[in-house]
Structures are given as C-alpha cells and as structure tokens.
Design a protein around this motif. Sequence first.
Motif, PDB file in Angstrom:
ATOM      1  N   ILE A  22      23.334 115.454  77.375  1.00 11.98           N
ATOM      2  CA  ILE A  22      24.675 115.346  76.771  1.00 11.98           C
ATOM      3  C   ILE A  22      25.495 116.591  77.113  1.00 11.98           C
ATOM      4  O   ILE A  22      26.657 116.492  77.537  1.00 11.98           O
ATOM      5  CB  ILE A  22      24.576 115.158  75.236  1.00 11.98           C
ATOM      6  N   ALA A  23      24.884 117.770  76.958  1.00 14.53           N
ATOM      7  CA  ALA A  23      25.629 119.019  77.192  1.00 14.53           C
ATOM      8  C   ALA A  23      26.068 119.128  78.651  1.00 14.53           C
ATOM      9  O   ALA A  23      27.237 119.432  78.941  1.00 14.53           O
ATOM     10  CB  ALA A  23      24.770 120.215  76.801  1.00 14.53           C
ATOM     11  N   ALA A  24      25.133 118.858  79.566  1.00 17.66           N
ATOM     12  CA  ALA A  24      25.470 118.997  80.989  1.00 17.66           C
ATOM     13  C   ALA A  24      26.540 117.985  81.394  1.00 17.66           C
ATOM     14  O   ALA A  24      27.455 118.307  82.169  1.00 17.66           O
ATOM     15  CB  ALA A  24      24.211 118.824  81.840  1.00 17.66           C
ATOM     16  N   CYS A  25      26.455 116.760  80.865  1.00 16.37           N
ATOM     17  CA  CYS A  25      27.458 115.732  81.210  1.00 16.37           C
ATOM     18  C   CYS A  25      28.831 116.101  80.660  1.00 16.37           C
ATOM     19  O   CYS A  25      29.838 115.940  81.345  1.00 16.37           O
ATOM     20  CB  CYS A  25      27.081 114.383  80.610  1.00 16.37           C
ATOM     21  N   CYS A  26      28.861 116.556  79.416  1.00 15.26           N
ATOM     22  CA  CYS A  26      30.148 116.914  78.809  1.00 15.26           C
ATOM     23  C   CYS A  26      30.763 118.101  79.547  1.00 15.26           C
ATOM     24  O   CYS A  26      31.970 118.121  79.796  1.00 15.26           O
ATOM     25  CB  CYS A  26      29.971 117.255  77.331  1.00 15.26           C
ATOM     26  N   ALA A  27      29.933 119.078  79.904  1.00 17.73           N
ATOM     27  CA  ALA A  27      30.450 120.238  80.643  1.00 17.73           C
ATOM     28  C   ALA A  27      31.013 119.772  81.986  1.00 17.73           C
ATOM     29  O   ALA A  27      32.085 120.208  82.413  1.00 17.73           O
ATOM     30  CB  ALA A  27      29.344 121.266  80.828  1.00 17.73           C
ATOM     31  N   LYS A  28      30.285 118.869  82.631  1.00 13.90           N
ATOM     32  CA  LYS A  28      30.742 118.333  83.930  1.00 13.90           C
ATOM     33  C   LYS A  28      32.086 117.621  83.775  1.00 13.90           C
ATOM     34  O   LYS A  28      32.967 117.737  84.628  1.00 13.90           O
ATOM     35  CB  LYS A  28      29.668 117.374  84.469  1.00 13.90           C
ATOM     36  N   THR A 166      20.727 100.876  66.780  1.00 16.61           N
ATOM     37  CA  THR A 166      20.196 101.481  68.011  1.00 16.61           C
ATOM     38  C   THR A 166      21.219 101.347  69.131  1.00 16.61           C
ATOM     39  O   THR A 166      21.872 100.305  69.254  1.00 16.61           O
ATOM     40  CB  THR A 166      18.887 100.757  68.416  1.00 16.61           C
ATOM     41  N   LEU A 167      21.350 102.383  69.937  1.00 18.69           N
ATOM     42  CA  LEU A 167      22.250 102.297  71.083  1.00 18.69           C
ATOM     43  C   LEU A 167      21.760 101.201  72.033  1.00 18.69           C
ATOM     44  O   LEU A 167      20.563 100.977  72.170  1.00 18.69           O
ATOM     45  CB  LEU A 167      22.295 103.633  71.843  1.00 18.69           C
ATOM     46  N   GLN A 168      22.715 100.544  72.680  1.00 17.85           N
ATOM     47  CA  GLN A 168      22.371  99.522  73.683  1.00 17.85           C
ATOM     48  C   GLN A 168      21.748 100.187  74.902  1.00 17.85           C
ATOM     49  O   GLN A 168      20.849  99.649  75.519  1.00 17.85           O
ATOM     50  CB  GLN A 168      23.654  98.825  74.163  1.00 17.85           C
ATOM     51  N   SER A 169      22.269 101.355  75.247  1.00 22.25           N
ATOM     52  CA  SER A 169      21.744 102.044  76.419  1.00 22.25           C
ATOM     53  C   SER A 169      20.440 102.739  76.044  1.00 22.25           C
ATOM     54  O   SER A 169      20.205 103.047  74.879  1.00 22.25           O
ATOM     55  CB  SER A 169      22.765 103.065  76.923  1.00 22.25           C
ATOM     56  N   GLU A 194      22.527 106.576  86.853  1.00 25.73           N
ATOM     57  CA  GLU A 194      23.228 105.420  86.260  1.00 25.73           C
ATOM     58  C   GLU A 194      22.916 105.294  84.774  1.00 25.73           C
ATOM     59  O   GLU A 194      23.783 104.982  83.962  1.00 25.73           O
ATOM     60  CB  GLU A 194      22.823 104.127  86.984  1.00 25.73           C
ATOM     61  N   GLU A 195      21.661 105.560  84.421  1.00 27.48           N
ATOM     62  CA  GLU A 195      21.281 105.499  83.000  1.00 27.48           C
ATOM     63  C   GLU A 195      22.033 106.544  82.183  1.00 27.48           C
ATOM     64  O   GLU A 195      22.511 106.268  81.085  1.00 27.48           O
ATOM     65  CB  GLU A 195      19.778 105.759  82.841  1.00 27.48           C
ATOM     66  N   VAL A 196      22.117 107.748  82.729  1.00 28.76           N
ATOM     67  CA  VAL A 196      22.824 108.828  82.037  1.00 28.76           C
ATOM     68  C   VAL A 196      24.287 108.436  81.858  1.00 28.76           C
ATOM     69  O   VAL A 196      24.851 108.597  80.767  1.00 28.76           O
ATOM     70  CB  VAL A 196      22.698 110.154  82.836  1.00 28.76           C
ATOM     71  N   GLU A 197      24.863 107.880  82.911  1.00 25.03           N
ATOM     72  CA  GLU A 197      26.280 107.486  82.843  1.00 25.03           C
ATOM     73  C   GLU A 197      26.503 106.435  81.743  1.00 25.03           C
ATOM     74  O   GLU A 197      27.443 106.537  80.952  1.00 25.03           O
ATOM     75  CB  GLU A 197      26.681 106.918  84.207  1.00 25.03           C
ATOM     76  N   ALA A 198      25.599 105.450  81.685  1.00 25.55           N
ATOM     77  CA  ALA A 198      25.742 104.390  80.671  1.00 25.55           C
ATOM     78  C   ALA A 198      25.549 104.961  79.262  1.00 25.55           C
ATOM     79  O   ALA A 198      26.249 104.565  78.320  1.00 25.55           O
ATOM     80  CB  ALA A 198      24.721 103.283  80.943  1.00 25.55           C
ATOM     81  N   PHE A 199      24.624 105.879  79.122  1.00 26.92           N
ATOM     82  CA  PHE A 199      24.340 106.514  77.823  1.00 26.92           C
ATOM     83  C   PHE A 199      25.577 107.292  77.336  1.00 26.92           C
ATOM     84  O   PHE A 199      26.038 107.116  76.203  1.00 26.92           O
ATOM     85  CB  PHE A 199      23.115 107.427  78.007  1.00 26.92           C
ATOM     86  N   ILE A 200      26.153 108.107  78.227  1.00 32.19           N
ATOM     87  CA  ILE A 200      27.332 108.898  77.836  1.00 32.19           C
ATOM     88  C   ILE A 200      28.533 107.974  77.595  1.00 32.19           C
ATOM     89  O   ILE A 200      29.292 108.177  76.635  1.00 32.19           O
ATOM     90  CB  ILE A 200      27.664 109.961  78.920  1.00 32.19           C
ATOM     91  N   ALA A 201      28.670 106.938  78.425  1.00 31.75           N
ATOM     92  CA  ALA A 201      29.780 105.991  78.243  1.00 31.75           C
ATOM     93  C   ALA A 201      29.686 105.335  76.867  1.00 31.75           C
ATOM     94  O   ALA A 201      30.695 105.171  76.175  1.00 31.75           O
ATOM     95  CB  ALA A 201      29.765 104.937  79.348  1.00 31.75           C
ATOM     96  N   GLU A 202      28.466 105.000  76.441  1.00 33.65           N
ATOM     97  CA  GLU A 202      28.316 104.373  75.116  1.00 33.65           C
ATOM     98  C   GLU A 202      28.641 105.368  74.001  1.00 33.65           C
ATOM     99  O   GLU A 202      29.294 105.018  73.014  1.00 33.65           O
ATOM    100  CB  GLU A 202      26.901 103.799  74.945  1.00 33.65           C
ATOM    101  N   LEU A 203      28.204 106.620  74.171  1.00 36.39           N
ATOM    102  CA  LEU A 203      28.532 107.641  73.152  1.00 36.39           C
ATOM    103  C   LEU A 203      30.044 107.820  73.056  1.00 36.39           C
ATOM    104  O   LEU A 203      30.591 108.034  71.970  1.00 36.39           O
ATOM    105  CB  LEU A 203      27.843 108.973  73.471  1.00 36.39           C
TER     106      LEU A 203
END
Length: 222
Positions: A22-28, A166-169, A194-203
């Motif tokens: 989460i931290a690395a994706c948000c920073a990106k 529960t999250l869908q991703s 792709e999994e990370v992208e879907a996880f962050i998109a859902e959040l």
Amino acid sequence: MAILTVASFKGGPGKTTLCQVIAACCAKDELKIAVIDADPTKAMSTWHAETYEGRPFECFAETSERAIADLAISLDERCDLVVIDTAGFGNLAGAVAMTVADNILVPLTAGAADLNQAEETIKQAKGLAAAARRKIEVRAVMNRLSLNTKLTRHAIRELQEAGIPTLQSSISHRTAFGELSYSGMLPAKGAAAEEVEAFIAELKQIGWVPHKSLHASREQGL
Ligand SMILES: Nc1ncnc2c1ncn2[C@@H]1O[C@H](COP(=O)(O)OP(=O)(O)O)[C@@H](O)[C@H]1O
Ligand SMILES: [Mg+2]
C-alpha cells in the motif's frame, strides 16, 4: 484524510507485506503517505530505512500505546493517508492503532485458524469502535492464496457464511511478494503487478485510499 490500520491477532498473515504494498503504491501515485510501524520487531520501518527503493514516503517506528494515537492524528492532518502496521497479537499498542483508525484491514490466509483470527479481530474492532462511540470500517483480505485450490474455495465460502466483509481482490502466494521484504521494489509487471493494481483500485473505490493527493495540490497553492 484517513487512517488505515492493518491488524490481526495472529502473526504472519501478511500485515507488513500489505503495508509495504500500500505504501509503495501510494508513494508511486504521488499521494502523501505516512506509515507508523507499531510492531516492536520493526520489520516495516527497517525495510523502509534499509531496503525500500521506490519514491520516498515517511515511516515512523512507534510502539508506545501512549504515543501512537497522537502521532497518527498529527500525521493525518498533513497526509493523504496514514497506514499503521501492528504486531501480530492483541497488545495495547495494537488496540490503540485500531481505535484511532477510520478503517481496519485484516489479512488472512486460507486456513481455519486464520478465519478464526479474522473473526476475533473483527469482534475486537467492533468492541473498540463501540467503546470509542465511533464508526470504524473493517474488511478482511485474502493473502497468500493458491487460486482454485479446494482450500481457497472453502475459505471464501466460509468467509461468506461467517458474514465477514471481505475485499473482492486478493493477493496470491507468489515469490514476488515473498521477496518484497528484501527486494525493496514492488513487482512491476505480470500477474503479481496486476493483483496489486486491482487491490489498490478496490481500496480507492471503497474510499480507503484517496484517488488523488489533496496535500500535493494544497502545497502547490492550487
Ligand atoms: N502473498 C505472499 N506471497 C508469498 N509470501 C508472502 C506473501 N505475503 C506474505 N508473505 C511472506 O510471509 C511471511 C509473513 O508475512 P508478513 O507480511 O511479515 O506477516 P505479518 O506482518 O502479518 O506477520 C513473510 O516472510 C512474507 O514475505
Ligand atoms: Mg509484520
């Protein structure tokens, strides 16, 4: 903007790994994010200081139950998102980190014991929210999944039956995630990315992670 605590009673379901993601994706994404490492093992803050190679974000090691809430609230005033990584047991610092949160993410792996710990963590969060007289959202997320195994299908059914939101991703069991603790970089392409992208998109979609930075635009005077 928001405080997101990653919690579980049991050690090992992937709290620190998900905080790193989460931290690395948000920073990106150029969100202003701060992480509080409330786990005495300091896995998150050590990774941040010694291994992480992406766009910078702030990370504070703070394990005192007396200091965590104040730190989280003051960071929340100047950040788009505050993420708190907690220790794998129901200690007081973890309880404070859950009480100060707007949202609590509970990672679990596909096993009966983990389902049980997720239920316990959710009950704990509900009790803390009632004590604080405020609303705290809680969602579980499946981690280390081996997709399409009987155990996974069984775990997903059990979660539904237990009424655990529960999250869908979900995040699979992959070398790329296992290696994150010493590689310092998120998987850049392929199924893991792709999994990370879907996880962050859902959040983002459920409003737990902001779509864009309010602070960056404020700082630029926009
Ligand atoms: N999706 C995954 N795929 C492979 N290994 C994982 C995954 N998630 C976590 N791990 C590994 O499992 C171990 C425990 O994860 P960690 O994030 O430290 O859990 P926690 O913080 O809840 O104790 C670590 O060695 C980590 O690298
Ligand atoms: Mg951890």
